[in-house]
Each structure stands twice: as structure tokens, then as C-alpha cells.
Enzyme design. Structure first.
Site, PDB file in Angstrom:
ATOM      1  NE  ARG A 133      -9.061   4.880   2.754  1.00  0.00           N
ATOM      2  CZ  ARG A 133      -9.508   3.881   3.495  1.00  0.00           C
ATOM      3  NH1 ARG A 133      -9.884   4.108   4.732  1.00  0.00           N
ATOM      4  NH2 ARG A 133      -9.582   2.665   3.001  1.00  0.00           N
TER       5      ARG A 133
ATOM      6  CG  ASP B  84      -5.896  -3.197   7.579  1.00  0.00           C
ATOM      7  OD1 ASP B  84      -5.885  -3.890   8.605  1.00  0.00           O
ATOM      8  OD2 ASP B  84      -5.068  -2.290   7.391  1.00  0.00           O
TER       9      ASP B  84
ATOM     10  NE  ARG C  29      -2.381  -1.880   3.302  1.00  0.00           N
ATOM     11  CZ  ARG C  29      -2.974  -2.203   4.447  1.00  0.00           C
ATOM     12  NH1 ARG C  29      -4.200  -1.757   4.698  1.00  0.00           N
ATOM     13  NH2 ARG C  29      -2.370  -2.958   5.350  1.00  0.00           N
TER      14      ARG C  29
ATOM     15  CB  ALA D 240     -13.728  -5.386   7.866  1.00  0.00           C
TER      16      ALA D 240
ATOM     17  CE  LYS E 161     -11.687   3.734   0.093  1.00  0.00           C
ATOM     18  NZ  LYS E 161     -11.258   2.488   0.734  1.00  0.00           N
TER      19      LYS E 161
END
Length: 323
Positions: free
Chosen positions: A197, A225, A99, A227, A195
Site C-alpha cells: 500500500r 470498503d 481496523r 473494493a 499487496k
């Protein structure tokens, strides 16, 4: 290059011993003898208890947290190189730090590139992994990378559910390409959950792009991760009129309150692969094994066969491979 005239040996890192044992069974082989000696201060040292001189060795270890798992793999590679192994393949079902594949903010590290450099510097000749968080991470390596695709395992399972009004959903914009691969294989439509963040592992807002009323949704992602994203997306999709919501994720990191989030969610089930061992059981979590797929990939590397042939989606990967 690996040679079919050289002995082949499979060794397991301590983080992936269960999966490695399944891969060895699927390959009709026994795992090589290796131990990890540990000192009282936490330092450790992998030791091969048999000769690897002139051998093509496959070292199986996922590099999920803690960082000891990556360090153990690096030491295994270095030990094999110093013991005169002919060809060293690092089999990394889950490639940690993936990531961290770019500078998305000032003054941060690119962890995926650093891990790639470390693996090559340790002496790995080849990397075998599955569903990198970003496919372009393959370009961080100056050695060959075999990038396996879990969809060949996931798609047959989804087909077996015989969902009447199947729609594939991406939990975020970044996963759209992955969702389209599943949708094409399953002849289904795609919807997207957009989404926003606040920070890592914390979602500020989410909206749905597409019509989901009466649909049987399958959310597709590479990593689960905490969830948080999946469970929030599932709740939103149900609010929008979805008949049922499931999720498929290759790597079940499942940190923090992940298990509680999943069990208290509207998800019918979460389907993951065994690239990372579960820390506890859950009635909502179904695990599909990648052992046969990795066994075939290892055999194809050793026999100089095609890896891309393994990407064909049929009735799953079930054949036992001997080499």
C-alpha cells in the site's frame, strides 16, 4: 449472568433496525419499543417506552460510520442500566473501528480498544459480534465476547455453486488464516495476493503467490470498503489465467466508489452479509442474512448453551429459535 427466569427483550438501534427485525422474527419475538428523540442541533436521546427492570436485554446495533451509531448504542446501554435491566448484551454485528487495533505508526489512537472501554464503561455485561478485523480484539474487553463466524453461512453457499476447480484466495497476507479456514472446510487449495500500500485505501502494487490457471477463484475477506483491493486482486487473478473470480466478505462497508468498482470489475459476484445495510442495489452483490445465526446465539446465551456449537459448518443456519 443472564437468567432463563428473567424476561428477555430485544431492542433495535436505528442503524440496524432491518436486521434486528429479522432476528426478532427468527426468534419468534417482537422487538421492544424504543424511540430516539432528536434535538434541532443533532443531539439525540434513546428512550425505552416499556419497562426493562429485571430483564435480560439484547441491544442490536452495528457501529459503522458515522460515529453517531456507536454513541447511540452507548446511550442505549446507559439507559438500560439506569432503568435497572438485569443483564445487558450489546449485539454488534459489525464492530466499527476494528481496523484501528494497534499502533502501526507513531502518534495514532487504538480506536478498537477505546470502543471496547466505552462499551464496558457504559454498562454492557457482554458483547456479541461477528468476524472482528483481528480476532485478538476480543482481548481488549474485560467482559465476555461472543465472536460469531460468518463462514458457517458463507461455506454452504460456496458449496452450492458447485465450482469445478475451486481455489480459495486471500487478497492480502493478513487474511491468510481466514482463507485457510474456508479452504479446509471446502477441501480446496489456497493462493495469496501480496499487496503493497501507498496509504489507506490506495494500493501501490500486487502479486500472486500460487498457480491459478483454469481455477474458479473465491476471494475471502472480512471487510469490503472501497473494493479497491478486491477488484484489483480479481483483475490480477484473471490475468494469471483464472477461469472465474468471486469474492466473499462479511461486512459490506462499501464506501466511496465501491459500487462502481464492483460493477466495473471482472468479479462474477460479491457475496456479503447484512451486518451493514446496503445503500443501493447491485446485480453483482448478493446478500446472505446473519439473522438466524444471531438468533441462535442470543437463545444460547439466554439458555446458557454453547456458542461454539454454532461454528459447525453444515447446511447453513436455517432453524427458527424460540425462547
Amino acid at each position: 449472568m443472564p437468567s432463563r427466569f428473567n424476561p428477555v427483550k430485544l431492542f433495535a438501534g436505528s442503524a440496524s433496525s432491518g436486521l434486528a427485525d429479522q432476528i426478532a422474527q427468527a426468534s419468534a419475538r417482537e422487538l421492544g419499543d424504543i424511540t430516539v428523540s432528536r434535538f434541532s442541533d443533532g443531539e439525540f436521546q434513546p428512550i425505552y417506552n416499556e419497562s426493562v427492570r429485571g430483564c435480560d436485554v439484547f441491544l442490536i446495533q452495528s457501529t459503522f460510520a458515522p460515529s453517531d451509531n456507536l454513541m447511540e448504542l452507548l446511550l442505549m446501554i446507559d439507559a438500560a442500566k439506569r432503568a435497572s435491566a438485569h443483564y445487558i448484551t450489546a449485539v454488534i454485528p459489525y464492530f466499527g473501528l476494528a481496523r484501528q487495533d494497534r499502533k502501526d505508526k507513531p502518534r495514532v489512537a487504538i480506536g478498537a480498544k477505546l470502543a471496547a472501554n466505552l462499551l464496558a464503561a457504559a454498562g454492557a455485561h457482554r458483547i456479541m459480534t461477528m468476524d472482528l478485523h483481528a480476532a485478538q480484539i476480543q482481548g481488549f474487553f474485560d467482559i465476555p465476547v461472543d465472536h460469531l463466524d460468518a463462514s458457517v453461512i458463507m461455506v454452504p453457499y460456496i458449496k452450492s455453486l458447485k465450482l469445478p476447480n475451486l481455489v480459495i484466495a486471500s487478497p492480502d497476507m493478513g487474511g491468510t488464516a481466514r482463507a485457510r479456514v474456508f479452504a479446509k472446510a471446502l477441501n480446496a487449495e489456497v493462493v495469496i495476493c501480496d499487496k503493497q500500500r501507498k496509504r489507506a485505501n490506495e494500493i501501490e502494487s500486487m502479486s500472486v503467490i500460487g498457480d491459478v490457471k483454469g481455477a474458479d477463484i473465491v476471494l475471502v475477506d472480512d471487510i469490503c470498503d472501497t473494493a479497491g483491493t478486491l477488484t484489483k486482486a480479481a483483475a490480477l487473478l484473471k490475468e494469471k489465467g483464472a477461469n472465474s473470480v468471486r469474492a466473499v466478505c462479511t461486512h459490506g462497508v462499501l464506501s466511496g466508489k465501491a459500487y462502481e468498482n464492483i460493477e466495473n470489475s471482472v468479479l462474477e459476484e460479491l457475496i456479503i452479509c447484512d451486518t451493514i445495510p446496503l445503500t443501493r442495489a447491485s446485480e453483482k452483490i448478493k446478500v446472505l442474512s446473519v439473522a438466524d445465526l444471531f438468533s441462535k446465539a442470543i437463545a444460547n446465551v439466554y439458555e446458557h448453551g454453547s456458542i461454539s456449537d454454532l461454528f459447525r459448518m453444515g447446511d447453513g443456519v436455517q432453524t427458527t429459535v424460540k425462547f
